[in-house]
Design a protein around this motif. Structure first.
Motif, PDB file in Angstrom:
ATOM      1  N   ASN A   1      13.308   2.841  -1.387  1.00  0.00           N
ATOM      2  CA  ASN A   1      11.872   2.692  -1.154  1.00  0.00           C
ATOM      3  C   ASN A   1      11.251   3.836  -0.361  1.00  0.00           C
ATOM      4  O   ASN A   1      10.031   3.869  -0.192  1.00  0.00           O
ATOM      5  CB  ASN A   1      11.604   1.373  -0.417  1.00  0.00           C
ATOM      6  CG  ASN A   1      12.147   0.177  -1.180  1.00  0.00           C
ATOM      7  OD1 ASN A   1      12.034   0.103  -2.402  1.00  0.00           O
ATOM      8  ND2 ASN A   1      12.752  -0.767  -0.464  1.00  0.00           N
ATOM      9  N   GLY A   2      12.070   4.753   0.161  1.00  0.00           N
ATOM     10  CA  GLY A   2      11.528   5.852   0.942  1.00  0.00           C
ATOM     11  C   GLY A   2      10.971   5.428   2.285  1.00  0.00           C
ATOM     12  O   GLY A   2      10.099   6.102   2.841  1.00  0.00           O
ATOM     13  N   GLU A   3      11.462   4.311   2.821  1.00  0.00           N
ATOM     14  CA  GLU A   3      11.025   3.805   4.127  1.00  0.00           C
ATOM     15  C   GLU A   3      12.059   4.220   5.170  1.00  0.00           C
ATOM     16  O   GLU A   3      13.194   3.774   5.122  1.00  0.00           O
ATOM     17  CB  GLU A   3      10.872   2.286   4.090  1.00  0.00           C
ATOM     18  CG  GLU A   3       9.843   1.806   3.063  1.00  0.00           C
ATOM     19  CD  GLU A   3       9.848   0.296   2.909  1.00  0.00           C
ATOM     20  OE1 GLU A   3      10.711  -0.363   3.556  1.00  0.00           O
ATOM     21  OE2 GLU A   3       9.026  -0.218   2.136  1.00  0.00           O
ATOM     22  N   TYR A   4      11.659   5.030   6.136  1.00  0.00           N
ATOM     23  CA  TYR A   4      12.623   5.672   7.016  1.00  0.00           C
ATOM     24  C   TYR A   4      12.979   4.872   8.276  1.00  0.00           C
ATOM     25  O   TYR A   4      14.023   5.097   8.875  1.00  0.00           O
ATOM     26  CB  TYR A   4      12.119   7.065   7.411  1.00  0.00           C
ATOM     27  CG  TYR A   4      12.067   8.036   6.245  1.00  0.00           C
ATOM     28  CD1 TYR A   4      12.738   7.744   5.054  1.00  0.00           C
ATOM     29  CD2 TYR A   4      11.358   9.210   6.323  1.00  0.00           C
ATOM     30  CE1 TYR A   4      12.687   8.622   3.987  1.00  0.00           C
ATOM     31  CE2 TYR A   4      11.315  10.101   5.257  1.00  0.00           C
ATOM     32  CZ  TYR A   4      11.980   9.790   4.089  1.00  0.00           C
ATOM     33  OH  TYR A   4      11.936  10.667   3.027  1.00  0.00           O
ATOM     34  N   GLY A   5      12.142   3.970   8.706  1.00  0.00           N
ATOM     35  CA  GLY A   5      12.486   3.140   9.855  1.00  0.00           C
ATOM     36  C   GLY A   5      12.712   3.921  11.138  1.00  0.00           C
ATOM     37  O   GLY A   5      13.737   3.755  11.812  1.00  0.00           O
ATOM     38  N   LEU A   6      11.760   4.756  11.501  1.00  0.00           N
ATOM     39  CA  LEU A   6      11.902   5.574  12.711  1.00  0.00           C
ATOM     40  C   LEU A   6      11.884   4.728  13.983  1.00  0.00           C
ATOM     41  O   LEU A   6      12.534   5.081  14.968  1.00  0.00           O
ATOM     42  CB  LEU A   6      10.787   6.617  12.763  1.00  0.00           C
ATOM     43  CG  LEU A   6      10.768   7.631  11.600  1.00  0.00           C
ATOM     44  CD1 LEU A   6       9.591   8.585  11.748  1.00  0.00           C
ATOM     45  CD2 LEU A   6      12.083   8.390  11.537  1.00  0.00           C
ATOM     46  N   VAL A   7      11.159   3.612  13.954  1.00  0.00           N
ATOM     47  CA  VAL A   7      11.138   2.725  15.119  1.00  0.00           C
ATOM     48  C   VAL A   7      12.527   2.155  15.366  1.00  0.00           C
ATOM     49  O   VAL A   7      12.999   2.078  16.506  1.00  0.00           O
ATOM     50  CB  VAL A   7      10.112   1.591  14.919  1.00  0.00           C
ATOM     51  CG1 VAL A   7      10.211   0.576  16.062  1.00  0.00           C
ATOM     52  CG2 VAL A   7       8.697   2.154  14.840  1.00  0.00           C
ATOM     53  N   GLY A   8      13.196   1.779  14.284  1.00  0.00           N
ATOM     54  CA  GLY A   8      14.561   1.270  14.410  1.00  0.00           C
ATOM     55  C   GLY A   8      15.498   2.307  14.997  1.00  0.00           C
ATOM     56  O   GLY A   8      16.351   1.988  15.837  1.00  0.00           O
ATOM     57  N   ALA A   9      15.335   3.561  14.583  1.00  0.00           N
ATOM     58  CA  ALA A   9      16.161   4.643  15.125  1.00  0.00           C
ATOM     59  C   ALA A   9      15.915   4.815  16.620  1.00  0.00           C
ATOM     60  O   ALA A   9      16.849   5.037  17.398  1.00  0.00           O
ATOM     61  CB  ALA A   9      15.875   5.945  14.389  1.00  0.00           C
ATOM     62  N   ALA A  10      14.647   4.689  17.037  1.00  0.00           N
ATOM     63  CA  ALA A  10      14.314   4.807  18.457  1.00  0.00           C
ATOM     64  C   ALA A  10      14.930   3.661  19.259  1.00  0.00           C
ATOM     65  O   ALA A  10      15.428   3.863  20.380  1.00  0.00           O
ATOM     66  CB  ALA A  10      12.800   4.813  18.640  1.00  0.00           C
ATOM     67  N   VAL A  11      14.927   2.459  18.684  1.00  0.00           N
ATOM     68  CA  VAL A  11      15.549   1.307  19.352  1.00  0.00           C
ATOM     69  C   VAL A  11      17.047   1.545  19.527  1.00  0.00           C
ATOM     70  O   VAL A  11      17.618   1.273  20.592  1.00  0.00           O
ATOM     71  CB  VAL A  11      15.300   0.015  18.547  1.00  0.00           C
ATOM     72  CG1 VAL A  11      16.130  -1.139  19.112  1.00  0.00           C
ATOM     73  CG2 VAL A  11      13.823  -0.342  18.563  1.00  0.00           C
ATOM     74  N   LEU A  12      17.696   2.064  18.494  1.00  0.00           N
ATOM     75  CA  LEU A  12      19.132   2.323  18.569  1.00  0.00           C
ATOM     76  C   LEU A  12      19.455   3.392  19.605  1.00  0.00           C
ATOM     77  O   LEU A  12      20.435   3.267  20.346  1.00  0.00           O
ATOM     78  CB  LEU A  12      19.650   2.749  17.189  1.00  0.00           C
ATOM     79  CG  LEU A  12      19.693   1.647  16.135  1.00  0.00           C
ATOM     80  CD1 LEU A  12      19.995   2.238  14.758  1.00  0.00           C
ATOM     81  CD2 LEU A  12      20.731   0.590  16.486  1.00  0.00           C
ATOM     82  N   LEU A  13      18.640   4.439  19.667  1.00  0.00           N
ATOM     83  CA  LEU A  13      18.862   5.482  20.675  1.00  0.00           C
ATOM     84  C   LEU A  13      18.666   4.924  22.079  1.00  0.00           C
ATOM     85  O   LEU A  13      19.432   5.246  23.000  1.00  0.00           O
ATOM     86  CB  LEU A  13      17.921   6.659  20.433  1.00  0.00           C
ATOM     87  CG  LEU A  13      18.247   7.552  19.227  1.00  0.00           C
ATOM     88  CD1 LEU A  13      17.156   8.598  19.034  1.00  0.00           C
ATOM     89  CD2 LEU A  13      19.608   8.227  19.409  1.00  0.00           C
ATOM     90  N   GLY A  14      17.642   4.087  22.249  1.00  0.00           N
ATOM     91  CA  GLY A  14      17.420   3.467  23.548  1.00  0.00           C
ATOM     92  C   GLY A  14      18.577   2.570  23.949  1.00  0.00           C
ATOM     93  O   GLY A  14      19.014   2.582  25.119  1.00  0.00           O
ATOM     94  N   ALA A  15      19.082   1.789  23.003  1.00  0.00           N
ATOM     95  CA  ALA A  15      20.221   0.917  23.284  1.00  0.00           C
ATOM     96  C   ALA A  15      21.457   1.741  23.639  1.00  0.00           C
ATOM     97  O   ALA A  15      22.237   1.366  24.523  1.00  0.00           O
ATOM     98  CB  ALA A  15      20.504   0.031  22.078  1.00  0.00           C
ATOM     99  N   THR A  16      21.635   2.875  22.950  1.00  0.00           N
ATOM    100  CA  THR A  16      22.777   3.746  23.235  1.00  0.00           C
ATOM    101  C   THR A  16      22.712   4.286  24.660  1.00  0.00           C
ATOM    102  O   THR A  16      23.699   4.250  25.403  1.00  0.00           O
ATOM    103  CB  THR A  16      22.807   4.918  22.236  1.00  0.00           C
ATOM    104  OG1 THR A  16      22.964   4.407  20.912  1.00  0.00           O
ATOM    105  CG2 THR A  16      23.957   5.868  22.550  1.00  0.00           C
ATOM    106  N   VAL A  17      21.547   4.786  25.048  1.00  0.00           N
ATOM    107  CA  VAL A  17      21.371   5.326  26.404  1.00  0.00           C
ATOM    108  C   VAL A  17      21.644   4.238  27.439  1.00  0.00           C
ATOM    109  O   VAL A  17      22.317   4.472  28.456  1.00  0.00           O
ATOM    110  CB  VAL A  17      19.957   5.901  26.573  1.00  0.00           C
ATOM    111  CG1 VAL A  17      19.689   6.260  28.040  1.00  0.00           C
ATOM    112  CG2 VAL A  17      19.768   7.129  25.691  1.00  0.00           C
ATOM    113  N   LEU A  18      21.145   3.035  27.191  1.00  0.00           N
ATOM    114  CA  LEU A  18      21.342   1.935  28.130  1.00  0.00           C
ATOM    115  C   LEU A  18      22.820   1.576  28.253  1.00  0.00           C
ATOM    116  O   LEU A  18      23.347   1.421  29.371  1.00  0.00           O
ATOM    117  CB  LEU A  18      20.545   0.715  27.671  1.00  0.00           C
ATOM    118  CG  LEU A  18      20.708  -0.552  28.528  1.00  0.00           C
ATOM    119  CD1 LEU A  18      20.227  -0.297  29.951  1.00  0.00           C
ATOM    120  CD2 LEU A  18      19.936  -1.712  27.889  1.00  0.00           C
TER     121      LEU A  18
END
Length: 290
Positions: free
Chosen positions: A258-275
């Motif tokens: 569908n060409g939907e990239y989900g950048l918000v999801g990527a930001a959530v994952l990066l935030g969870a990783t840092v935490l």
């Protein structure tokens, strides 16, 4: 004269503080380089294995589509839970076929579990075999050890993504089923935060448990358990519970089909990783290694 001495001492303490921070940063990078170098051979082996799997799927696709089987009708006959778990939307395009066969299974599930398993031994293995005391005697700050070892996980993650991206791009072109380069690049780039989050789960277990084997089994259980949790709670009143699962935030089918990239999801994952890395660092700095 006294005022001059005060400023002199203050400047001296500030300078020493900056020197300690610089030394800590250098040791962190040294740990990351050393650990990363140790992972190169395994990263290449894993990349070759996944490239062979990719070649098999890409090579099979033309014969599957020419068989005349209505693949989308077959999809509709699958249990809704299975369709939800593996993001099955269509098998009549190369994008949909690879999203299901390669990315949703091999990338999301198997690689997620693998990197969590691998990260679970980063610290626990050295503690278990009495190598950690030797490393800390150099002296290297405990925080630098934890963060440096975690940064080394970028080596296999980036190598696997780069090699398999190339394999898919070349393979689909050779069978005359070219895939959109931008979407393919996005699918691999956005998998990096996902795999880092899985690795961070393994790291947290690695700093809390003394035996690497227990930490590794725990990492497998947590990542796979979160995958199941998100699957069984989907489209139910308890769907919010699935927000704990990293798989909620990375959907290769949405990207490729569908060409939907989900950048918000990527930001959530990066935030969870840092935490998770910050918690692991803080815990290891305070734990007793005796």
């Amino acid at each position: 004269m006294a005022e001059t001495d005060v400023f002199s001492e203050s400047g001296s303490e500030s300078g020493r503080g900056e020197s300690r921070r610089a030394a800590g940063g250098n040791r962190l990078l040294a740990v990351a380089r050393y650990e990363g170098g140790r992972k190169v051979r395994g990263s290449v082996a894993l990349s070759v294995l996944l490239s062979l799997v990719t070649a098999m799927y890409v090579g099979l696709y033309p014969s599957i589509t020419s068989s005349g089987v209505d693949l989308d009708a077959y999809i509709q006959s699958l249990p809704p839970a299975f369709q939800e778990a593996f993001g099955v939307e269509t098998l009549t395009t190369i994008e949909g076929f690879l999203a299901v066969e390669l990315y949703q299974f091999a990338w999301v599930l198997l690689l997620g579990v693998y990197f969590a398993y691998s990260a679970a031994s980063l610290v626990a293995d050295d503690v278990e075999h009495n190598r950690m005391d030797l490393l800390l005697s150099t002296p290297t700050p405990r925080g630098a050890v934890v963060v440096g070892k975690f940064l080394a996980m970028l080596v296999p993650i980036l190598v696997v993504n780069a090699v398999v991206f190339t394999a898919v791009l070349v393979g689909t072109t050779l069978v005359d089923e070219p895939i959109a380069t931008v979407d393919l690049l996005a699918a691999h780039a956005l998998s990096v935060p996902y795999l880092l989050a899985c690795s961070a789960i393994g790291l947290l277990l690695s700093v809390t448990l003394d035996r690497a084997s227990i930490a590794q089994r725990g990492a497998i259980g947590v990542v796979f358990g979160l995958f199941l949790l998100e699957t069984v709670t989907a489209n139910t009143d308890f769907e919010w519970v699935g927000a704990l699962a990293p798989t909620r935030y990375y959907d290769p089918t949405a990207i490729l089909v569908n060409g939907e990239y989900g950048l918000v999801g990527a930001a959530v994952l990066l935030g969870a990783t840092v935490l998770l890395v910050a918690v692991a660092r803080a815990w290891f700095r305070r734990r007793d290694l005796a």
